[in-house]
Design a protein around this motif. Structure first.
Motif: not given
Ligand SMILES: Cc1cc2nc3c(=O)[nH]c(=O)nc-3n(C[C@H](O)[C@H](O)[C@H](O)COP(=O)(O)OP(=O)(O)OC[C@H]3O[C@@H](n4cnc5c(N)ncnc54)[C@H](O)[C@@H]3O)c2cc1C
Length: 420
Positions: A35, A44, A47
């Motif tokens: 991470e 973000v 919800s």
């Molecule tokens: C305006 C907006 C509003 C939103 N509202 C909602 C909502 O209300 N409800 C909802 O369900 N979703 C919402 N989303 C979407 C939500 O933010 C994502 O779908 C969700 O966080 C995705 O989870 P994830 O585990 O894929 O990625 P993330 O939670 O983004 O986690 C990815 C992790 O990877 C790490 N990382 C990145 N690059 C590297 C690297 N090179 N090496 C090691 N680690 C790395 C980052 O630091 C991060 O901690 C919203 C998105 C936007 C843009």
């Protein structure tokens, strides 16, 4: 250079990465999570929708999250001027969870990451993936830690859950433009000092300011509330001539008749963050030795809060398919991974598109409500988008459009009737 050997390397400790990690660890797979940041970190997506609860339960992360007393989300409210439409998940069509949470993601994600570490999973914070090289299915990933030290991680499989970091899409040139129109958002948290007592204070709401522009209000159990404006990028940019996010968000709050009194002049807890043209897509969701999950693959739009649910759905599925393959059972990734995920994504894509055309809003606010239609749409909003017994899933392509058309025809006819 230091070398480590694992079965599966997971990039990113967000919800997608934590669900994959916890599930694979339970099944005895040797994994490592890297991470980039130090948790808690701001992200973000606050919800959730009930489908995520299936994944947290299966990954054995439910209990640690439940112990945090996050605000329970029992449904969602949509507001358009004087009109109000409330979906209650307990009244949805079909099986499945009928509640979830609305959460400050910094605390939520940190709780999961701590639990993952407590389970004995090797999760390395402040460790950023710099490069990845594949030799067949085997990969060598170079990571850089906070002190600038480099390390090689050799893995049989990579689950890329790096969210907007989009590690493999960038390195392997897998990015492709989203099919959705460019939309942007500005958000912050506020100390909700004018929060009314009771349900009104804690209800999650989407206030439609114009057909394509809406404000989110997501109250948390810690007394703070998340506020965000979403709309076409040109509109969001026009909210402040000086490109000042604070001014832009304040101007958006002023457009809300419903919330102006509660939030006008309230202190922002951090400088509002702008997320420009947030939709993402990829050319392919898997390849030899890797799968892309969560936002690293596809992100549509926040309007139906589906982001985290897709992130955990794909994280869980990638983990299960890797496990199956590692046991010598052949996996058809195209069908079992991409095909499955794309079916759910297609349903939500229709709902997002029809939200912004206004057709879905026509259905939501139509009076009198049709309880059967509402139950079935509610099931989609709860994230049960693979249930093809639900016509609002199976016929998503044209059902909403056709129903909205009939409602509009009916109301035009009524308006033209001569009054006696
Ligand atoms: C305006 C907006 C509003 C939103 N509202 C909602 C909502 O209300 N409800 C909802 O369900 N979703 C919402 N989303 C979407 C939500 O933010 C994502 O779908 C969700 O966080 C995705 O989870 P994830 O585990 O894929 O990625 P993330 O939670 O983004 O986690 C990815 C992790 O990877 C790490 N990382 C990145 N690059 C590297 C690297 N090179 N090496 C090691 N680690 C790395 C980052 O630091 C991060 O901690 C919203 C998105 C936007 C843009």
């Amino acid at each position: 250079m230091l070398k480590e050997y694992v079965d599966v390397l997971i990039i990113g400790a967000g919800p997608s990465g934590c669900v994959s990690a916890s599930y694979l660890h339970k099944k005895g797979v040797k994994i490592k999570v890297v991470e980039k940041t130090k948790f808690p970190r701001l992200v973000v997506g606050e919800s959730l929708i009930p489908r995520v609860m299936d994944h947290f339960a299966e990954a054995e992360l439910f209990e640690c999250l439940d112990a945090m007393n996050f605000e329970k989300k029992l449904g969602a409210r949509f507001i358009r001027g004087e009109e109000i439409c409330v979906f209650d998940f307990s009244k949805k069509y079909g099986e499945g969870w009928d509640w979830t949470w609305q959460v400050p993601r910094a605390d939520f994600d940190n709780t999961m990451a701590q639990e993952v570490t407590r389970k004995g999973i090797d999760l390395e914070f402040e460790s950023e993936v710099i490069s990845v090289a594949f030799e067949g299915k085997n990969s060598t990933t170079v990571v850089k830690d906070i002190n600038g030290n480099f390390k090689e991680i050799h893995a049989k499989f990579i689950i890329d859950s790096s969210g907007y970091g989009r590690v493999l899409p960038r390195l392997l040139d897998l990015d492709t433009p989203s099919k959705l129109d460019p939309h942007s958002s500005i958000f912050t948290h506020v100390k909700d000092i004018n929060r009314p007592e009771g349900e009104e204070g804690t209800l999650i709401s989407f206030d439609i300011l114009e057909t394509q522009v809406w404000l989110w209000v997501i109250p948390f159990s810690n007394g703070n509330t998340s506020l965000g404006v979403v709309g076409p990028t040109d509109f969001v940019n026009s909210l402040s001539e000086n490109k000042d996010n604070r001014e832009a968000l304040n101007n958006a709050i002023k457009l809300s008749d419903y919330y102006i009194r509660r939030f006008a002049g309230v202190d922002f807890l951090f400088e509002p963050v702008k997320l420009e043209n947030y939709s993402r897509s990829v050319k392919q969701m898997y390849g030899d030795g890797f799968a892309l999950t969560g936002n690293s693959s596809e992100f549509l739009d926040p309007v139906f809060s589906s982001g985290v649910a897709f992130a955990t759905e794909s994280g869980m599925l990638a983990a299960k398919l890797y496990l199956k393959e590692s046991q010598g059972i052949s996996v058809n990734w195209e069908e079992e991974f991409t095909g499955y995920m794309k079916r759910g994504i297609a349903v939500f894509t229709t709902y997002v598109k029809e939200w912004y055309t206004g057709n879905l809003q026509t259905l939501f606010f139509h009076q009198p409500e049709d309880p059967d239609v509402k139950r079935k749409i509610c099931s989609v909003l709860a994230g049960y988008v693979w249930d093809e017994t639900n016509p609002f899933v199976k016929k998503h392509d044209n059902l909403i459009k056709n129903m909205a058309y009939l409602i509009e025809m009916e109301s035009n006819k009524n308006q033209k009737k001569p009054s006696n």
